[in-house]
Design an enzyme around this catalytic site. Structure first.
Site: not given
Length: 635
Positions: A26, A560
């Site tokens: 990721c 995030h």
């Protein structure tokens, strides 16, 4: 390899490659699925140089690396011999839709070969140009060697596409190349000499002479040189067949029996069914696009010219490139790409207008390299760095491209090869037998008109005259309220409405420790992420849960959304921008469903951090309740 030792140590300490079921990445970490997590040396990994920390969540063994995780991932995959999987395919899981899937497939297959294809086209074009200028004859050795250099990739195109296509579909590269090579095997072309045994579909538009059979079944021999569609379909079926055989063939003989059976099935199937059907479809498609063009070439040129750059921005141009390649292969020429040839020159003219008119030193500095690269057909610096953020110059460049496309359509310009970009594309319009003619002349007129329109209109109307407003203010719109701010220091606004908190209070150890960046966390009260700065989207993770923005001042910002939300595979997240896009402060970037995310078991607490924090002395707000647009971080 830069990260070779790190990758070796990581593989060894997750229990060896035999303990790895799969690995993806990721935005900051490697995500392993291990057969036995007990075999992993977690303490060793945590203390390893280059590893931030190790986390276990959602059945994944996560090795946190930081922003350079894509490079480490690539090395891990190469050294471990793992199957390469993109984060999109492995983690997003969301349906893209038929059209988006088609665009993704086409771009993945053609992108790796575009550079060498453009270079080969340039060589072919210049070879034709030099012959037409009388520098040497088309019977000379110089011509023959240069023609071989320029023509090889096009003649053996199925081999190249066999590699890239089967890679996209998850098969073995060399099996794809072997299928492509069979399609252009020289000995087969000689079998069409002489009278056929009989004609299949005689009396129809698909009448096909049969010279050979395979196990009694008729084989329709066709020329697959330079073809596109047959090998892509064959590679797709090849990957499926190969993966099926992998499941049933014993491991001890898998290395040679899987390709053995795969080739025995796919190659005959391609000659018997896939090749003929795909080739007929390609011929019909080429004829159809040519018919539409002939019905109204001017309108076709206006439309394609005007929207080509928009298509490129959204990746939609990949739906047209194969048509052009197919037209050249089946018809010997193409008129589609001729209508968009002027677009890069219109864009370059607009950049020149900005360069000469603007008073901003930063814009002037950016315009010079953007203009130079634009002349050679590379317009990304111009689009993303200058004209699109300014809006008016981009619209003007589309107008210039539309006029240039209409000229090409009116003159019926044809390209005879898929050649280079920018000025290197001009040889594409030289007739291979007749030399420089009306196609070349009309294409030159089209690009000059497009360039002049882009330049003049941008110079007159595309650049703001208010120097101070252009240089010192940034317009920010949040909840219908507009404020102006002088850009002097690094100022990061809150991207959310919600409650601010120290990073140390969040549950993710990697962010809480501050090693991934300095900043704050926010508990959003509304599922909207607004851009906290003006800058460029440097990273947009495919699942839309994380975004990186590089500010105009050079700060690298990472946001995030939530903790471990990558596991949602993109569900409940909707992005309104793309990676590489220019964004302005206050612009809505991502929508997300807070309640749905929480219901799925994931917190929405969001770190907002500066990853290159060592370059700044950061001060964070002490406010608890914060609104989007409020000051969050300042240097």
């Amino acid at each position: 390899m830069k990260y070779e030792q790190l990758a070796k140590d990581i593989i060894a300490n997750v229990g060896g490659k035999e303990n790895v079921s799969s690995v993806v990445h990721c935005i900051t970490r490697l995500r392993f699925r291990l057969k036995d997590e007990g075999k992993a040396n977690t303490d060793v990994l945590k203390n390893m140089d280059g590893v931030v920390t190790v986390m276990k969540s959602g059945g994944q063994y996560q090795v946190v690396i930081g922003n350079h995780v894509p490079d480490v991932y690539k090395t891990v995959v190469e050294l471990g011999g793992f199957q390469t999987q993109s984060p999109v395919e492995e983690e997003s899981g969301k349906k893209q839709g038929v059209f988006n899937s088609f665009i993704d497939i086409i771009s993945s297959i053609f992108t790796p070969v575009l550079g060498v294809m453009a270079a080969s086209g340039m060589i072919k074009g210049f070879n034709a140009l030099f012959v037409s200028l009388g520098l040497y004859a088309n019977t000379s050795g110089t011509y023959s060697i240069l023609n071989a250099v320029g023509d090889a990739i096009f003649y053996f195109f199925p081999i190249f596409l066999g590699y890239t296509a089967i890679k996209k579909f998850g098969g073995s590269h060399f099996i794809g190349m072997a299928i492509g090579a069979a399609l252009v095997y020289p000995a087969l072309s000689g079998l069409t000499a002489g009278d056929p045994k009989y004609t299949l579909f005689e009396g129809t538009m698909f009448a096909s002479p049969i010279h050979i059979t395979f196990l009694g079944m008729p084989v329709i021999l066709m020329s697959y040189a330079s073809s596109v569609i047959p090998i892509i379909l064959a590679a797709y079926f090849g990957a499926k067949v190969e993966n099926w055989f992998k499941k049933i063939v014993p491991d001890v003989v898998k290395a040679f029996l899987v390709p053995f059976f795969t080739l025995l099935v796919v190659v005959p199937l391609t000659f018997l069914v896939i090749g003929p059907v795909a080739t007929w479809a390609g011929q019909l498609l080429g004829q159809f696009t040519l018919l539409i063009y002939n019905l109204s070439p001017i309108i076709a040129g206006l439309f394609l010219g005007a929207f080509w750059q928009v298509f490129v921005i959204f990746g939609l141009h990949w739906g047209l490139v194969p048509l052009a390649i197919n037209n050249v292969a089946t018809l010997g020429f193409d008129s589609i790409l001729a209508t968009i040839f002027a677009a890069s020159f219109a864009q370059t003219g607009a950049v020149l207008g900005v360069w000469l008119k603007t008073k901003q030193q930063k814009l002037k500095t950016l315009s010079i390299p953007a203009f130079i690269s634009g002349i050679f057909g590379v317009t990304e610096p111009a689009i993303y760095g200058i004209t699109l953020p300014m809006k008016k110059p981009f619209i003007i460049s589309c107008i210039g491209a539309a006029v240039g496309g209409a000229i090409a359509g009116f003159a019926g310009v044809k390209g005879y090869i898929i050649g280079g970009l920018g000025i290197f594309g001009l040889p594409s319009y030289i007739h291979p037998e007749n030399g420089v003619g009306s196609d070349f002349i009309a294409s030159v007129i089209g690009i000059l008109v497009a360039f002049v329109i882009g330049f003049v209109l941008t110079y007159l109307f595309g650049v703001s005259k208010d120097k101070n407003a252009a240089e010192t203010t940034v317009k920010t719109t949040v909840e219908a309220k507009t404020t102006q701010m002088k850009v002097e220091n690094l100022v990061i606004a809150s991207p959310f409405n919600g409650e601010a908190m120290p990073l140390s209070e969040i549950k993710d150890a990697a962010f809480a420790s501050g090693v991934l960046g300095k900043g704050l966390a926010i508990e959003p009260s509304e599922g909207k992420l607004y851009s906290p700065v003006s800058g460029t989207v440097s990273v947009l993770f495919p699942t839309n849960h994380a975004i990186g923005i590089t500010t105009d001042d050079g700060a690298e910002l990472l946001i995030h959304i939530g903790m471990d939300t990558v596991q949602l595979n993109g569900k409940h997240f909707t992005a309104h921008i793309a990676q590489g896009a220019r964004v302005e402060k206050g612009q809505i970037l991502i929508d997300f469903d807070i309640e749905a995310i929480k219901a799925a078991g994931y917190p929405v607490t969001t770190p907002v951090v500066i990853t290159n924090y060592d370059q700044y002395k950061l001060v964070t707000t002490d406010k608890k309740q914060i609104k989007a647009g409020d000051l969050l971080i300042q240097a």
